[in-house]
Design an enzyme around this catalytic site. Sequence first.
Site, short mmCIF file in Angstrom:
data_model
loop_
_atom_site.label_atom_id
_atom_site.label_comp_id
_atom_site.label_asym_id
_atom_site.label_seq_id
_atom_site.Cartn_x
_atom_site.Cartn_y
_atom_site.Cartn_z
CB CYS A 86 -0.95 -0.08 1.31
SG CYS A 86 -1.87 1.46 1.23
CG HIS A 127 -5.54 -2.54 -1.11
ND1 HIS A 127 -4.66 -3.31 -0.52
CD2 HIS A 127 -5.52 -1.32 -0.92
CE1 HIS A 127 -3.86 -2.34 0.23
NE2 HIS A 127 -4.39 -1.09 -0.18
CD GLU A 128 -7.17 1.04 -2.97
OE1 GLU A 128 -7.04 1.83 -1.95
OE2 GLU A 128 -6.09 0.54 -3.45
CG HIS A 131 -7.48 2.03 2.31
ND1 HIS A 131 -6.53 2.71 3.24
CD2 HIS A 131 -6.80 1.56 1.32
CE1 HIS A 131 -5.30 2.34 2.82
NE2 HIS A 131 -5.44 1.67 1.70
#
Length: 137
Positions: A86, A127-128, A131
Amino acid sequence: MTHPILHDPIFLSIPSRPATKDDFPIARDLVDTLVALSDHCAGLAANMIGESVCILAVMDGARPLVMMNPEIVKHSAKTYRTEEGCLSLAGVRPVERYASITVRWRDEHFRKQRGTFSGLTAEAIQHEMDHFAGRLV
């Protein structure tokens, strides 16, 4: 407008709020930043540029794709283990990802969209979205 990538784990741990139509400037800045970093970045979440809002941008092939308030509505039974890095964090971490996902989201004009993704695009979306929940991967 491009923005620097944040590295503050406390800020990145804060869950993001839902996006609204008024958040279009954040989406545009996110795309500009992703395009500037696209030689070594597959996706960005808005909190990585200092905005705790549910907007992500990923490279879908050669073009950037913006998703506001994305939701995974279907996923493959098949998963795989991998290691991800990241831009906000040093090193790589092991994760498990779905091989394919179907996502519902609002585009940069706040129109409803739906699409199915696999490969690196699906991995970057997942993945995002981590967040958004304040999960650091």
